[in-house]
Design a protein around this motif. Sequence first.
Motif, PDB file in Angstrom:
ATOM      1  N   ILE A 119       0.857  -1.188   0.000  1.00 55.40           N
ATOM      2  CA  ILE A 119       0.000   0.000   0.000  1.00 55.40           C
ATOM      3  C   ILE A 119       0.890   1.233   0.000  1.00 55.40           C
ATOM      4  CG2 ILE A 119      -1.743   1.318   1.263  1.00 55.40           C
ATOM      5  CD1 ILE A 119      -2.741  -1.324   2.429  1.00 55.40           C
ATOM      6  N   TYR A 120       0.725   2.051  -1.038  1.00 55.10           N
ATOM      7  CA  TYR A 120       1.504   3.282  -1.159  1.00 55.10           C
ATOM      8  C   TYR A 120       0.672   4.486  -0.721  1.00 55.10           C
ATOM      9  CZ  TYR A 120       5.022   0.825  -3.948  1.00 55.10           C
ATOM     10  OH  TYR A 120       6.005  -0.035  -4.374  1.00 55.10           O
ATOM     11  N   THR A 121       1.340   5.437  -0.073  1.00 55.26           N
ATOM     12  CA  THR A 121       0.777   6.752   0.203  1.00 55.26           C
ATOM     13  C   THR A 121       1.877   7.772  -0.047  1.00 55.26           C
ATOM     14  OG1 THR A 121       1.311   6.461   2.553  1.00 55.26           O
ATOM     15  CG2 THR A 121      -0.975   6.036   1.881  1.00 55.26           C
ATOM     16  N   ALA A 122       1.505   9.051  -0.073  1.00 52.11           N
ATOM     17  CA  ALA A 122       2.487  10.112  -0.294  1.00 52.11           C
ATOM     18  C   ALA A 122       2.017  11.383   0.399  1.00 52.11           C
ATOM     19  CB  ALA A 122       2.678  10.360  -1.792  1.00 52.11           C
ATOM     20  N   ARG A 123       2.972  12.263   0.683  1.00 47.77           N
ATOM     21  CA  ARG A 123       2.653  13.547   1.305  1.00 47.77           C
ATOM     22  C   ARG A 123       3.799  14.506   1.039  1.00 47.77           C
ATOM     23  NH1 ARG A 123       3.335  10.617   6.863  1.00 47.77           N
ATOM     24  NH2 ARG A 123       5.596  10.685   7.129  1.00 47.77           N
ATOM     25  N   VAL A 124       3.539  15.793   1.256  1.00 42.20           N
ATOM     26  CA  VAL A 124       4.579  16.807   1.172  1.00 42.20           C
ATOM     27  C   VAL A 124       5.159  17.040   2.568  1.00 42.20           C
ATOM     28  CG1 VAL A 124       5.115  19.209   0.612  1.00 42.20           C
ATOM     29  CG2 VAL A 124       3.538  17.915  -0.839  1.00 42.20           C
ATOM     30  N   GLU A 125       6.493  17.067   2.658  1.00 44.64           N
ATOM     31  CA  GLU A 125       7.171  17.390   3.901  1.00 44.64           C
ATOM     32  C   GLU A 125       8.140  18.536   3.643  1.00 44.64           C
ATOM     33  OE1 GLU A 125       9.050  14.084   5.754  1.00 44.64           O
ATOM     34  OE2 GLU A 125       7.212  12.882   5.893  1.00 44.64           O
ATOM     35  N   ASP A 126       8.346  19.407   4.651  1.00 44.21           N
ATOM     36  CA  ASP A 126       9.299  20.493   4.470  1.00 44.21           C
ATOM     37  C   ASP A 126      10.607  20.171   5.176  1.00 44.21           C
ATOM     38  OD1 ASP A 126       8.953  21.073   7.176  1.00 44.21           O
ATOM     39  OD2 ASP A 126       7.573  22.730   6.803  1.00 44.21           O
ATOM     40  N   ALA A 127      11.575  21.077   5.057  1.00 48.52           N
ATOM     41  CA  ALA A 127      12.911  20.830   5.596  1.00 48.52           C
ATOM     42  C   ALA A 127      12.912  20.709   7.103  1.00 48.52           C
ATOM     43  CB  ALA A 127      13.847  21.955   5.160  1.00 48.52           C
ATOM     44  N   ARG A 170       4.697  17.925   8.189  1.00 43.80           N
ATOM     45  CA  ARG A 170       4.077  17.030   7.220  1.00 43.80           C
ATOM     46  C   ARG A 170       2.740  17.580   6.741  1.00 43.80           C
ATOM     47  NH1 ARG A 170       4.795  11.175  10.327  1.00 43.80           N
ATOM     48  NH2 ARG A 170       7.066  11.010  10.075  1.00 43.80           N
ATOM     49  N   GLY A 171       2.540  17.508   5.417  1.00 48.11           N
ATOM     50  CA  GLY A 171       1.244  17.833   4.854  1.00 48.11           C
ATOM     51  C   GLY A 171       0.292  16.658   4.968  1.00 48.11           C
ATOM     52  N   ALA A 172      -0.899  16.823   4.412  1.00 47.78           N
ATOM     53  CA  ALA A 172      -1.914  15.763   4.469  1.00 47.78           C
ATOM     54  C   ALA A 172      -1.458  14.543   3.683  1.00 47.78           C
ATOM     55  CB  ALA A 172      -3.244  16.285   3.932  1.00 47.78           C
ATOM     56  N   ILE A 173      -1.786  13.358   4.179  1.00 49.08           N
ATOM     57  CA  ILE A 173      -1.433  12.112   3.516  1.00 49.08           C
ATOM     58  C   ILE A 173      -2.387  11.861   2.356  1.00 49.08           C
ATOM     59  CG2 ILE A 173      -2.870  10.547   4.872  1.00 49.08           C
ATOM     60  CD1 ILE A 173       0.827   9.914   4.105  1.00 49.08           C
ATOM     61  N   SER A 174      -1.874  11.271   1.281  1.00 50.32           N
ATOM     62  CA  SER A 174      -2.714  10.946   0.126  1.00 50.32           C
ATOM     63  C   SER A 174      -3.612   9.756   0.430  1.00 50.32           C
ATOM     64  CB  SER A 174      -1.835  10.610  -1.080  1.00 50.32           C
ATOM     65  OG  SER A 174      -1.219   9.338  -0.896  1.00 50.32           O
ATOM     66  N   THR A 175      -4.509   9.446  -0.503  1.00 47.67           N
ATOM     67  CA  THR A 175      -5.285   8.208  -0.401  1.00 47.67           C
ATOM     68  C   THR A 175      -4.396   7.019  -0.751  1.00 47.67           C
ATOM     69  OG1 THR A 175      -6.031   8.504  -2.687  1.00 47.67           O
ATOM     70  CG2 THR A 175      -7.477   9.333  -0.941  1.00 47.67           C
ATOM     71  N   ASN A 176      -4.804   5.833  -0.330  1.00 45.47           N
ATOM     72  CA  ASN A 176      -4.017   4.621  -0.562  1.00 45.47           C
ATOM     73  C   ASN A 176      -4.036   4.220  -2.035  1.00 45.47           C
ATOM     74  OD1 ASN A 176      -3.639   4.524   2.178  1.00 45.47           O
ATOM     75  ND2 ASN A 176      -5.055   2.840   2.543  1.00 45.47           N
ATOM     76  N   TYR A 177      -2.920   3.617  -2.468  1.00 46.07           N
ATOM     77  CA  TYR A 177      -2.843   2.991  -3.794  1.00 46.07           C
ATOM     78  C   TYR A 177      -2.180   1.634  -3.567  1.00 46.07           C
ATOM     79  CZ  TYR A 177      -2.722   3.055  -8.937  1.00 46.07           C
ATOM     80  OH  TYR A 177      -2.943   2.826 -10.286  1.00 46.07           O
TER      81      TYR A 177
END
Length: 350
Positions: A205-213, A217-224
């Motif tokens: 199960i993959y997820t993704a999000r934006v993180e800064d330095a 953490r930004g919001a997590i994506s939906t599952n793939y």
Amino acid sequence: PAGNSSEHSDPIQVIVDTTAPTKPTSPEGFIDNQGDKQGTFSSGTATDDSTPGIIIGPITTGETPNLIVDGVKVPSIYDPNTGTLTPVNPLPEGSHEIRYTITDPAGNSSEHSDPIQVIVDTIAPTQSVVIASVTDDVAPGLGNVVNNGATNDTTPLLGGTISAVLNSGEQVVILRDGAVVGTATVTGTTWTFADAGLTDGRTYIYTARVEDAAGNRGAISTNYSISVDTIAPTQTVVISNIVDNVAPQIGNVLDGGVTNDVTPELQGTISTVLGLGEVVAVYRDGGKVGTATVTNSIWTFADTGLADGVNYVYTARVEDVSGNQGLVSNDYSITVDTSAPTQSVVISTV
């Protein structure tokens, strides 16, 4: 008043010290013990810890360190165990020049140390992330693997979008089964990530999000989700008949035979029943033309679009949902002939 003098009193000791401590060395960095990104960091690093522990090391007994933030002395606490000087009050958002001084027991203060830069950032990224595709580039099943689909590619390529371009220091982070496996390559608002090391028989199960330095953490994506299957089917396939149902000559067309039926029906068997997601794929002249209808170990396939005067060679094999292919069946060849003879016939005598 008569001029008589007493004995000397018992003494006290007065130590005159007008020499300031030497200028201390620059802080060695700082310790972040807040949020998701913790550890020891160097000057110029962003942090989500608004009360970072500035590393100054051990000090001489009796001396007092003083924290200087942007040129102003601020309340701080020194921890001799970690050698850190931590501000009592949170630092505001943004970049700060951090120095310190040493004050000795006589009250003499050293010069300010050389500074380090600490960038306080406690605000999470706002972009949303979408995983749009997982690409299989291992033959034969090339192309996109749908969400909850299967693949025989153990190094799939993930692709997706973000709702807005990244700011400085931000990145798209990819997680597999909840653990970070890497960062994506981002162009504008699209991104890709090549994964590796997947194992046969596993579902991921993959997820993704934006993180800064700073580690916000930004919001997590939906599952793939994808399942990996690299094992080819084991069934053997036989093409046993090709049926002509166009008059006048109806019935089985022998291997190597001729037919006037441009929509013949292929019939055959498989050695064992199909597993979940497996099909009998039918090929004509090496190109896949469809999948058979299978009942237990018997299968049929109605072909279409054959042309007069052409010889066709059929094969079949079992394939699974990941694109893995079993052994190829025997060849079964037919020639299509739909043109009536052109000769005229005369009965001249009886």
